[in-house]
Design an enzyme around this catalytic site. Structure first.
Site, short mmCIF file in Angstrom:
data_model
loop_
_atom_site.label_atom_id
_atom_site.label_comp_id
_atom_site.label_asym_id
_atom_site.label_seq_id
_atom_site.Cartn_x
_atom_site.Cartn_y
_atom_site.Cartn_z
N THR A 34 0.67 -1.29 0.06
CA THR A 34 0.01 0.11 -0.02
C THR A 34 0.90 1.21 0.08
O THR A 34 2.03 1.18 0.51
CB THR A 34 -0.99 0.02 1.21
OG1 THR A 34 -1.69 -1.21 1.31
CG2 THR A 34 -1.61 1.30 1.41
N GLY A 52 -10.49 -3.11 2.46
CA GLY A 52 -9.31 -3.20 3.63
C GLY A 52 -9.38 -1.91 4.43
O GLY A 52 -10.50 -1.21 4.49
N THR A 96 -0.20 0.57 6.99
CA THR A 96 0.08 -0.45 5.57
C THR A 96 0.30 -1.91 6.33
O THR A 96 0.74 -2.00 7.51
CB THR A 96 1.18 0.01 4.87
OG1 THR A 96 1.58 -0.90 3.95
CG2 THR A 96 2.68 0.37 5.58
N GLU A 117 -1.37 -5.96 7.35
CA GLU A 117 -2.50 -6.75 7.00
C GLU A 117 -3.54 -6.19 7.61
O GLU A 117 -3.83 -5.75 8.80
CB GLU A 117 -2.25 -7.78 8.24
CG GLU A 117 -3.25 -8.98 8.16
CD GLU A 117 -3.08 -9.81 9.46
OE1 GLU A 117 -4.14 -10.62 9.99
OE2 GLU A 117 -1.98 -10.05 9.63
N GLY A 118 -4.39 -5.89 6.34
CA GLY A 118 -5.72 -5.03 6.63
C GLY A 118 -6.77 -5.34 7.78
O GLY A 118 -7.13 -4.63 8.45
#
Length: 325
Positions: free
Chosen positions: A196, A226, A246, A248-249
């Site tokens: 991201t 996300g 940024t 692991e959403g």
């Protein structure tokens, strides 16, 4: 006030065996984006304008996962999302499910400035974009040859390809991803590093702003949203701080990670560096993520619990740094 400060990121979680040329390519892009932001800040542009300007540049370059170069859905298309927030009055705008908008962060800015709402998604966001006259392109513009190949690997592995660049437990390839110990909402996924993009800025007036943009996960389900467009999770700005996350959403969403930085500064009295360290250590549970942040005092900080994070930062006193590890 401590003067202006800026930070940018291109994603947390980096393959320890990432080729040197790709590392240098990422550093050049981050440096270019910092230079754009620094020039704008020296011209006294407000923080909110600077974060939009920098994230637009990141979206236009296909190197990271946002705009052109976004990850592909299970159907081989791109669905992008972004958010932006202006700290002084906590004004914000967010968009999801974009398929034709060249620069999602600018549509998020228009949601903030031109509507009574904070968040538009899918068909409604696309319709708003057409009415606003923003630049639209065919979905194929966003698709790169590399990502087509990665989607093929993800489908062969029958999994979300959360990152194809990080080997698991010293191994590499799709077969390793199938045995990955990393879980998302309790379900196994491939290895980690989504790339991201984001930018945070505090200007000379002490105004903080933040913006984040992404294409999401490779081989994600259609309609998956996300953390990046979610205010308080992937993006947050107030009178104290600006934060872009940024990683692991789903873990970032559960922890409202960006807002947590501001909360521990406000309620625990921590300074920026202490706050960033605290939330990365205590608020992610077993999730993997990173963030960049600036404070109204002109401080800048980053934190991550991944192998690395593509990042760069600069301050008015002449400090500038670009890093990966």
């Amino acid at each position: 006030m401590g003067g202006w400060a800026i930070a940018v990121h291109g994603g947390a979680g980096v393959d320890p065996n990432l080729p040197k040329e790709r590392q240098e390519e990422a550093k050049r892009l981050l440096t270019r984006c910092l230079d754009i932001g620094i020039s704008a800040l020296r011209s006294n542009l407000p923080a909110i304008d600077v974060v939009e300007l920098v994230v637009r540049e990141l979206e236009t370059d296909p190197l990271f996962n946002s705009g052109r170069g976004s990850a592909l859905t299970e159907n081989g298309t791109v669905e992008m999302e972004a958010s932006i927030m202006d700290g002084p009055k906590r004004r914000c705008g967010a968009v999801s499910g974009l398929t034709t908008v060249k620069n999602p962060v600018s549509l998020a800015r228009l949601v903030m400035d031109k509507t009574p709402h904070s968040y538009l998604a899918f068909a409604g966001a696309e319709e708003f974009a057409r009415k606003q006259g923003v630049e639209l392109v065919d979905n194929g513009y966003f698709i790169t040859e590399d990502n087509v190949g990665m989607l093929k690997l993800a489908k062969e592995a029958n999994s979300i390809l959360f990152d194809y660049r990080v080997p698991t437990l010293g191994t590499c390839g799709v077969g390793a991803a199938l045995e990955s110990p990393i879980l998302m909402n309790g379900l196994p996924i491939s290895v980690y590093a989504p790339e991201t993009v984001g930018c945070v800025v505090v200007d000379r007036e002490g105004r903080c702003a933040a913006a984040t943009s992404t294409g999401g996960l490779m081989n994600k389900m259609n309609g998956r949203i996300g953390d990046s467009p979610l205010i308080g999770s992937g993006t947050y700005a107030c009178d104290l701080v600006g934060v872009s996350c940024t990683g692991e959403g789903e873990a970032i969403i559960r922890s409202t990670l960006a807002r947590e930085v501001a909360a521990v500064m406000e309620y625990k009295g921590l300074n920026l560096h202490e706050a960033v360290d605290y939330v990365i250590k205590y608020r992610l549970d077993e999730g993997k993520a990173g963030l960049i942040a600036v404070s109204k005092k002109g401080e800048v900080a980053c934190g991550f619990n991944t192998t690395g994070m593509f990042r760069g930062c600069a301050t008015e006193d002449g400090f500038m740094e670009v890093g990966v590890w």
